[in-house]
Design a protein around this motif. Structure first.
Motif, mmCIF file in Angstrom:
data_model
loop_
_atom_site.group_PDB
_atom_site.id
_atom_site.type_symbol
_atom_site.label_atom_id
_atom_site.label_comp_id
_atom_site.label_asym_id
_atom_site.label_seq_id
_atom_site.Cartn_x
_atom_site.Cartn_y
_atom_site.Cartn_z
ATOM 1 N N ASN A 91 61.072 59.241 50.676
ATOM 2 C CA ASN A 91 61.586 60.550 50.263
ATOM 3 C C ASN A 91 61.497 60.751 48.752
ATOM 4 O O ASN A 91 62.492 60.996 48.072
ATOM 5 C CB ASN A 91 63.036 60.717 50.720
ATOM 6 C CG ASN A 91 63.176 60.752 52.221
ATOM 7 O OD1 ASN A 91 62.354 61.366 52.910
ATOM 8 N ND2 ASN A 91 64.176 60.081 52.747
ATOM 9 N N VAL A 92 60.309 60.604 48.189
ATOM 10 C CA VAL A 92 60.110 60.756 46.756
ATOM 11 C C VAL A 92 60.012 62.246 46.402
ATOM 12 O O VAL A 92 59.291 63.007 47.058
ATOM 13 C CB VAL A 92 58.834 60.029 46.296
ATOM 14 C CG1 VAL A 92 58.604 60.267 44.809
ATOM 15 C CG2 VAL A 92 58.951 58.546 46.593
ATOM 16 N N THR A 93 60.739 62.643 45.373
ATOM 17 C CA THR A 93 60.725 64.026 44.893
ATOM 18 C C THR A 93 60.217 64.063 43.462
ATOM 19 O O THR A 93 60.683 63.288 42.621
ATOM 20 C CB THR A 93 62.134 64.642 44.954
ATOM 21 O OG1 THR A 93 62.594 64.639 46.296
ATOM 22 C CG2 THR A 93 62.115 66.069 44.419
ATOM 23 N N ILE A 94 59.280 64.937 43.191
ATOM 24 C CA ILE A 94 58.808 65.191 41.825
ATOM 25 C C ILE A 94 59.499 66.461 41.333
ATOM 26 O O ILE A 94 59.517 67.475 42.029
ATOM 27 C CB ILE A 94 57.281 65.363 41.782
ATOM 28 C CG1 ILE A 94 56.589 64.102 42.311
ATOM 29 C CG2 ILE A 94 56.820 65.664 40.353
ATOM 30 C CD1 ILE A 94 55.085 64.247 42.432
ATOM 31 N N TYR A 95 60.081 66.404 40.152
ATOM 32 C CA TYR A 95 60.796 67.562 39.626
ATOM 33 C C TYR A 95 60.578 67.659 38.122
ATOM 34 O O TYR A 95 60.059 66.728 37.485
ATOM 35 C CB TYR A 95 62.293 67.453 39.932
ATOM 36 C CG TYR A 95 62.982 66.310 39.225
ATOM 37 C CD1 TYR A 95 63.634 66.503 38.010
ATOM 38 C CD2 TYR A 95 62.977 65.024 39.771
ATOM 39 C CE1 TYR A 95 64.254 65.447 37.359
ATOM 40 C CE2 TYR A 95 63.609 63.970 39.134
ATOM 41 C CZ TYR A 95 64.242 64.188 37.929
ATOM 42 O OH TYR A 95 64.851 63.148 37.281
ATOM 43 N N GLY A 96 60.975 68.778 37.549
ATOM 44 C CA GLY A 96 60.831 68.921 36.101
ATOM 45 C C GLY A 96 61.375 70.226 35.584
ATOM 46 O O GLY A 96 61.787 71.108 36.340
ATOM 47 N N VAL A 97 61.386 70.336 34.262
ATOM 48 C CA VAL A 97 61.800 71.544 33.554
ATOM 49 C C VAL A 97 60.813 71.786 32.423
ATOM 50 O O VAL A 97 60.459 70.850 31.688
ATOM 51 C CB VAL A 97 63.226 71.415 32.966
ATOM 52 C CG1 VAL A 97 63.575 72.646 32.136
ATOM 53 C CG2 VAL A 97 64.251 71.203 34.069
ATOM 54 N N LEU A 98 60.371 73.032 32.289
ATOM 55 C CA LEU A 98 59.542 73.450 31.162
ATOM 56 C C LEU A 98 60.270 74.597 30.463
ATOM 57 O O LEU A 98 60.529 75.637 31.068
ATOM 58 C CB LEU A 98 58.160 73.904 31.633
ATOM 59 C CG LEU A 98 57.308 72.827 32.314
ATOM 60 C CD1 LEU A 98 56.024 73.438 32.849
ATOM 61 C CD2 LEU A 98 56.993 71.702 31.344
ATOM 62 N N ASP A 99 60.617 74.378 29.202
ATOM 63 C CA ASP A 99 61.421 75.342 28.444
ATOM 64 C C ASP A 99 60.862 75.419 27.031
ATOM 65 O O ASP A 99 60.772 74.398 26.337
ATOM 66 C CB ASP A 99 62.882 74.882 28.438
ATOM 67 C CG ASP A 99 63.807 75.858 27.727
ATOM 68 O OD1 ASP A 99 63.382 76.513 26.750
ATOM 69 O OD2 ASP A 99 64.967 75.967 28.144
ATOM 70 N N ALA A 100 60.485 76.594 26.614
ATOM 71 C CA ALA A 100 59.999 76.797 25.244
ATOM 72 C C ALA A 100 60.340 78.209 24.801
ATOM 73 O O ALA A 100 60.387 79.147 25.611
ATOM 74 C CB ALA A 100 58.495 76.561 25.151
ATOM 75 N N GLY A 101 60.592 78.362 23.499
ATOM 76 C CA GLY A 101 60.917 79.681 22.979
ATOM 77 C C GLY A 101 60.660 79.753 21.491
ATOM 78 O O GLY A 101 60.397 78.748 20.822
#
Length: 390
Positions: free
Chosen positions: A23-33
């Protein structure tokens, strides 16, 4: 062609079986401003401290992560997390490990080993009206004052073993111990190294039930500073003393508005003006051991405005200095977040900081480098950007 199809089918079955097991999950956040920040540099210095450019992670740290679990039977399972920070505005790729741990989870809780969040990280994130962002008041003031109960890197403990309980009628308990693993002089001989040098521990309890959230945390850096030698010398066992911190914070959702408040304090038992060896990430002109104690309190509100959410926050940091007059810094900020979908949001934020001559160079830590804050001066930051989670 038939052989290729059979091979692809077998590979697909094998990968599906492996995924079902782990049950491997790949996740992430991309935030730029875009961020603009400006402030006076201090008495006798010409010009103005100004930053204008693209900044990473204004509302959430950029990351790429992998997490998973494997059922081992009888309610026991193996768990892991690998999470890495990213700088997406330039060619630096994976910059640092946010979390790296492996553990075992059961009906009695989870025991894990590696680089992990101390209780202070989650507590401060739970009780911040500005969403635990780099423009939040608590985040900036606690980090620059040298606290480990913060929303930033010092709240992650290396070489640690942690226990996290399951939810117990709304209560969750967490304890963590970080081994110092001191190897000064390329030896583990105890005439040179102490087992407690640079080690740390933390205890935390969270209560979340309906509209109410409450957190209480105690954390300590053990043998943090060598009092008998300059920073480059070896640590003499037992001479470094602890730096102790505690925190209490909470929130209450009144539906129309949600209220937040927190209070935290740090006490440094060391009595010498040397750089803190545990905080090499701080500006070079900040000497933590000059600070006998500090306290920081914050308040804030959030409210739904249209489809989005408006947050406002205020905080004040007071320093009890050993060799100087006592100092103060305060900050106030606001942020509006507008969701475009469940995973994508636009945001705009503003923060203002004021520092006296004996405090810290407080300012938004979203500004790269040491920021624009200066002793005895005020500064502000204005930013807007886009955040996407997957």
């Amino acid at each position: 062609m038939q052989k290729k199809l059979i091979a692809l089918a077998v590979a697909g079955m094998a990968s599906g079986f492996a995924a079902a097991q782990t049950n491997v999950t790949i996740y992430g956040v991309l935030d730029a401003g875009y961020l603009y920040s400006s402030g006076n540099p201090g008495p006798g210095i010409k010009g103005t401290n100004t930053f204008s450019g693209i900044a990473n992670g204004l509302t959430a740290g950029n990351r790429l992560g992998f997490k998973g679990e494997e059922a081992l039977g009888n309610g026991l399972k193996a768990v892991f997390t690998l999470e890495y920070g990213l700088e997406i505005d330039q060619n630096t790729g994976i910059a640092y490990a946010r979390q790296q741990f492996v553990g075992l989870a059961s009906n009695y809780g989870t025991v894990s080993l590696g680089r992990q969040y101390a209780p202070g990280f989650d507590a401060t994130a739970n009780n911040d009206a500005l969403d635990a962002t780099d423009l939040s008041i608590q985040s900036s003031l606690s980090y620059l004052a040298g606290n480990t109960i913060t929303l930033n890197g010092p709240a992650r403990f290396n070489n640690s073993i942690a226990y996290t309980s399951n939810n117990l009628s709304g209560f969750t308990l967490k304890g963590i111990y970080s081994f110092g693993e001191s190897n000064l002089g390329n030896t583990y001989n105890n005439d040179i190294n102490s087992l407690y040098y640079k080690s740390a521990f933390g205890l935390g309890v969270n209560y979340a039930n309906g509209p109410v959230n409450v957190d209480a945390v105690y954390q300590s850096q053990l043998a943090a500073i060598d009092e008998n030698a300059p920073p480059t010398a070896y640590k003499v066992p037992g001479t470094g003393k602890s730096i102790n911190e505690w925190y209490v914070g909470g929130s209450w959702d009144f539906k129309v508005v949600k209220a937040f408040a927190s209070y935290q304090a740090l006490y440094n038992n060391n009595n010498v003006a040397t750089a803190d060896v545990n905080r090499t990430d701080l500006p070079t002109n900040l000497v933590i051991s000059n600070i006998k104690s500090n306290n920081l309190w914050t308040v804030g509100l959030t409210a739904p405005i249209g489809r989005g959410t408006l947050g406002i926050g205020y905080g004040r940091l007071s320093l009890d200095n050993r060799n100087l007059k006592d100092g103060d810094s305060w900050g106030a900020g606001t942020m509006y977040t507008y969701p475009l979908s469940k995973r994508t949001a636009l945001y705009a934020a503003y923060s203002y900081f004021s520092n006296d001559n004996y405090s810290i160079p407080g300012g938004a830590i979203a500004v790269p480098g040491n920021g624009v804050g200066a002793l005895g001066e005020s500064n502000y930051a204005l930013g807007a950007g886009l955040r996407h989670s997957f």
